[in-house]
Enzyme design. Sequence first.
Site, mmCIF file in Angstrom:
data_model
loop_
_atom_site.group_PDB
_atom_site.id
_atom_site.type_symbol
_atom_site.label_atom_id
_atom_site.label_comp_id
_atom_site.label_asym_id
_atom_site.label_seq_id
_atom_site.Cartn_x
_atom_site.Cartn_y
_atom_site.Cartn_z
ATOM 1 N N ALA B 84 0.733 -0.942 -0.011
ATOM 2 C CA ALA B 84 0.040 0.080 0.114
ATOM 3 C C ALA B 84 0.812 1.234 -0.150
ATOM 4 C CB ALA B 84 -1.027 0.024 1.201
ATOM 5 N N THR B 85 1.954 1.350 0.638
ATOM 6 C CA THR B 85 2.853 2.308 0.470
ATOM 7 C C THR B 85 3.247 2.960 -0.946
ATOM 8 O OG1 THR B 85 3.751 1.751 2.552
ATOM 9 C CG2 THR B 85 5.345 3.353 1.492
ATOM 10 N N GLN B 192 -6.828 -0.948 5.186
ATOM 11 C CA GLN B 192 -7.471 -1.459 6.456
ATOM 12 C C GLN B 192 -8.897 -1.802 6.203
ATOM 13 O OE1 GLN B 192 -5.799 -2.087 9.168
ATOM 14 N NE2 GLN B 192 -4.171 -1.047 9.109
ATOM 15 N N HIS B 214 -0.715 -7.997 3.099
ATOM 16 C CA HIS B 214 -0.736 -8.480 4.316
ATOM 17 C C HIS B 214 -1.521 -8.113 5.394
ATOM 18 C CE1 HIS B 214 1.557 -5.001 6.261
ATOM 19 N NE2 HIS B 214 1.652 -4.649 5.085
ATOM 20 N N THR B 253 9.708 -7.221 -12.691
ATOM 21 C CA THR B 253 9.394 -8.677 -12.845
ATOM 22 C C THR B 253 8.257 -8.854 -11.703
ATOM 23 O OG1 THR B 253 11.394 -9.433 -13.797
ATOM 24 C CG2 THR B 253 10.166 -10.846 -12.716
ATOM 25 N N CYS B 339 6.104 7.302 23.783
ATOM 26 C CA CYS B 339 7.181 6.369 24.389
ATOM 27 C C CYS B 339 7.278 5.369 23.328
ATOM 28 C CB CYS B 339 6.943 5.831 25.695
ATOM 29 S SG CYS B 339 7.108 7.208 26.820
HETATM 30 C C1 LIG Z 1 -3.868 2.585 5.765
HETATM 31 C C2 LIG Z 1 -2.769 2.175 5.494
HETATM 32 N N1 LIG Z 1 -1.909 2.485 4.323
HETATM 33 C C3 LIG Z 1 -0.790 2.127 3.783
HETATM 34 C C4 LIG Z 1 -0.140 1.184 4.570
HETATM 35 C C5 LIG Z 1 1.163 0.623 4.202
HETATM 36 O O1 LIG Z 1 0.973 -0.496 3.856
HETATM 37 P P1 LIG Z 1 2.324 -1.561 3.284
HETATM 38 O O2 LIG Z 1 2.773 -2.094 4.680
HETATM 39 O O3 LIG Z 1 1.577 -2.449 2.229
HETATM 40 O O4 LIG Z 1 3.178 -0.642 2.439
HETATM 41 C C6 LIG Z 1 -0.733 0.726 5.798
HETATM 42 C C7 LIG Z 1 -0.356 -0.239 6.706
HETATM 43 O O5 LIG Z 1 0.626 -0.113 7.412
HETATM 44 C C8 LIG Z 1 -2.017 1.098 6.288
HETATM 45 O O6 LIG Z 1 -2.595 0.755 7.373
#
Ligand SMILES: Cc1ncc(COP(=O)(O)O)c(C=O)c1O
Lengths: 130, 415
Positions: B84-85, B192, B214, B253, B339
């Site tokens: 997702a990033t 999510q 994941h 790939t 923390c």
């Molecule tokens: C809302 C949301 N966006 C993006 C991410 C990033 O996903 P990924 O770990 O697949 O890059 C996450 C998870 O950490 C997430 O909860």
Amino acid sequence: MAYSDKVLDHYNQPRNVGALPKSDPNVGTGVVGAPECGDVMKLQIRVNDDGVIEEAKFKTFGCGSAIASSSLATEWVKGKTLEEAAAIRNTDIVQELNLPPIKIHCSVLAEDAIRAAVSDYQAKRASRNS
Amino acid sequence: MSQLADLRAAVKLPLYMDNHATTRCDPRVLAAMLPYFSEDYGNAASRTHVFGRTTEAAVDKARAQVAAAIGASADREIVFTSGATESDNLAIKGVAHMYRDKGDHLITVATEHKAVLDAHHALEREGFRTTFLQVGSDGLINLEELRAAITDQTILVSVMAVNNEIGVVQPLAEIGKLCKERGVLFFCDAAQAVGKIPVDVEAWQVDLLAFTAHKMYGPKGVGALWVRRKAPRVRLEPLFHGGGHERGLRSGTLAVPLIVAFGEAAEIAVREQPQEAVRLLALRERLLKGLQGNLEHLYVNGSLDHRSPGSLNVSFAYVEGESLLMGISDIAVSSGSACTSASLEPSYVLKALGVGDELAHTSIRFGLGRFTTEAEVDYAVARVTEVVNRLREMSPLWEMVQEGIDLSTVNWTGH
Ligand SMILES: Cc1ncc(COP(=O)(O)O)c(C=O)c1O
């Protein structure tokens, strides 16, 4: 984060948790920190007529390292004179507990708490004697 | 505490209740992916031989599974990524760079994931402007504020489906409708959401949607960006260049085993979602009622009505979050306390909700999931109760509150 064994030991079996009567003339109370910052320590000492700390108690809102630092501080001040107690340095606490850099502020707070308790006691004495 | 001992005996420790962070790979998913490491290991782009054609077919199947999971009709709209990033970055930067001549203004929300926020910050350094919408104490955006923020320079609105810290679900269909009316593209980070709530790109009128395996019991390192091809046809500037895979949008790939697993994970997650939502909601209510029955001064962060079913974020006033995590070390959860982060700042999400720093430091996020059982919830309730009580006994704040002191009137020293 990995905690040192000593931090875990103090966290699991904190020494001297509790409170002493605040208004007792022989008790000095120090409260340092702020809830918004995530740690508040209250450290209290009971001082005998020879100027020796006979008893120390603490309560802490804070992370495990903050709890351990204040628990250790109460152990260390017991049996010390006010001067000796006020000479305890945060670096001694860092070393004893093996605190990582990000937790150094916990030791600073514990040092501040000791000094605040000592000054509170001294201020009480001064007002009694005047 | 013999009751606690009984509850402990009924579960396998440590317990995992951090399913927002990641999920266990489902054994069915793992089984589906394994052959693609050792037997069917061809490059899916090698159309000239049987190894390649086998994996190409496997990728096609996964693409259809993944598309179906979000209500997309055409599987050619799926771009596989590393997670997702990457999908967030591809969507936001890809749109901004492609539509730069149409406008330089982007809109997103203060509570988005860092991948979304930081992609906007990066674009700001290139001269784009971003409006970061605020949220109410329930964590939801105000549609009128969104409407007012859209200008003729706005090219993209990015709003997540389910928040990763508090589980709150934004009014997606309303947002999509508004964006459509104003002719602005709508991107949704649904990392999510898939498998937790019904996800439908048509119902939400979304133009781009990011998700990741994941978080839905698939492996780490694979995700997708869905990109609408018709009405409107959304175009993107790729993040990186190379062999032209994924219609030129994501060269590299294809990670066939991961993609196969993602397809399987998505299909299972969406098929089981209706029953799973009911089960998780019941577990979450059991958790919350249990804690509320045992402890006072407990505050739920974010809307309970608009929330992903397995999600609960609670502040245990007067008990610092990291010390609580330490005490319940046999239960994996996370905290919004400073923390527990490297930044020494408590959670920016809770801050955006208007939760005071003093309460943000005491917050715990529970993420219940597919493998969470009732016995685990009961143990968590008993264990958290025990540790919160113990830590409150040694909390000077708790002592003051018991003495009737109003903490907001105390002159704190700070540091
Ligand atoms: C809302 C949301 N966006 C993006 C991410 C990033 O996903 P990924 O770990 O697949 O890059 C996450 C998870 O950490 C997430 O909860």
